[in-house]
Scaffold this active site. Structure first.
Site: not given
Length: 326
Positions: A233, A248, A205, A217, A313, A120, A195, A122, A130, A274
């Protein structure tokens, strides 16, 4: 005639029986651990909004990757924070940038560990969007070449797989063509196929310094209200050559995960993002939840919904807990 009294509880009375009839299981091999790489050497910095997650320099990333490998986690997903930004995001394909350096070092030290890279722009652009801008509009088609150049630089550094997360139309095809033309036929594409423009990305971010400097976005990431659009998609990415499909975020889109899984025969990935991670950590820090039980239940729900691969994570902790339970 007497009807027998049905007792489903018979199959729950002991841990052994519960294991025998369990429909879904979680293992370390299902997990992928994200890494945030920064310029410099010997750097390991806390990310305040994501307790237990760090910024690493490339040398330190090798140490973490070794721990990942030893725990039986098969892959890492590498993100980078560049030394410089510009309007194009040219540091994204700079071979001296943190992602390329980390990939090279990790593959040299741990050739059997699968290294995936996020593709990406961004975090590399001054504006935080992006893709390339025309005025305040992200221009889809002029972005494709830059994404393909970025993916190629990752392949040259040694990446086993690239993961475009930009949501530009046609980017999977552009990347596949570039990789094939340059001889990287075996580098796979894990597409962020579905996404959403989600509120759950906030801590990321901060971690990636990738917040847009204006607007949002929503013109390229998906509307959270839509599920059928996600199937379209995914279908387009399959046609363009994606090897793995991703949804996501994970937790609030498990219905979409199931629909995509049932519609396509490619491996299915989810990203436990996150915001989902940070909420668990905050509640655990306040003593409101049993973190271990909650994390394992969340990850198992992703498997149950159809995920073959879980980017999370929590991966290091979860793999350790699974090892203790074995």
């Amino acid at each position: 005639m007497n009807v027998p009294f049905i007792r489903p509880r018979r199959l729950r009375v002991s841990a052994g029986i519960r294991r025998m009839v369990r429909e879904n299981t979680l293992q370390a091999a299902d997990l992928v651990y994200p890494l945030f790489i920064v310029p410099g050497e010997n750097i390991e910095e806390d990310i305040a909004s994501m307790p237990g997650v760090y910024h690493f320099s490339a040398d330190k990333a090798v140490e973490v990757a070794r721990k990942v490998y030893e725990l039986g986690i098969p892959a890492v997903l590498v993100f980078g924070l560049p030394a410089y930004k510009d309007e194009q995001g040219s540091s994204a394909w700079d071979m001296h940038s943190p992602v390329q350096q980390a990939v090279s070092r990790i593959k040299e030290a741990l050739p059997e560990l699968t290294v995936i890279t996020d593709v990406c722009l961004c975090q590399y652009t001054t504006h935080g969007h992006c893709g390339m801008l025309h005025g305040h509009k992200v221009d889809n088609d002029s972005t494709l070449e830059l994404l393909a150049k970025t993916a190629l630089s990752h392949a040259r550094a040694g990446a086993d797989m690239v993961a475009p997360s930009d949501m530009m139309d046609g980017r999977v095809l552009a990347i596949r063509q570039m990789l094939d033309q340059q001889g990287f036929h075996d580098v796979a594409i894990m597409s962020y196929a579905v996404k959403y423009a989600s509120a759950f990305y906030g801590p990321f971010r901060d971690a990636a310094d990738s917040a847009p400097q204006f607007g949002d976005r929503k013109s390229y990431q998906m509307d959270p209200a839509n599920a059928r659009e996600g199937l379209r998609e995914a279908a387009l990415d399959v046609e363009e050559g994606a090897d793995i499909l991703m949804v996501k975020p994970a937790m609030t889109y498990l219905d979409v995960v199931r629909q995509v899984k049932d519609s396509f025969d490619l491996p299915m990935a989810v990203y436990n993002v996150s915001g989902e991670y940070a909420m668990v950590k905050a509640a655990a820090a306040n003593g409101w939840i049993d973190e271990r039980r909650m994390v394992m239940e969340m990850l198992l729900s992703m498997k149950r919904s159809g995920a073959d691969i879980i980017i999370t994570y929590h991966a290091l902790d979860a793999a350790q807990w699974l090892k203790e339970e074995a």
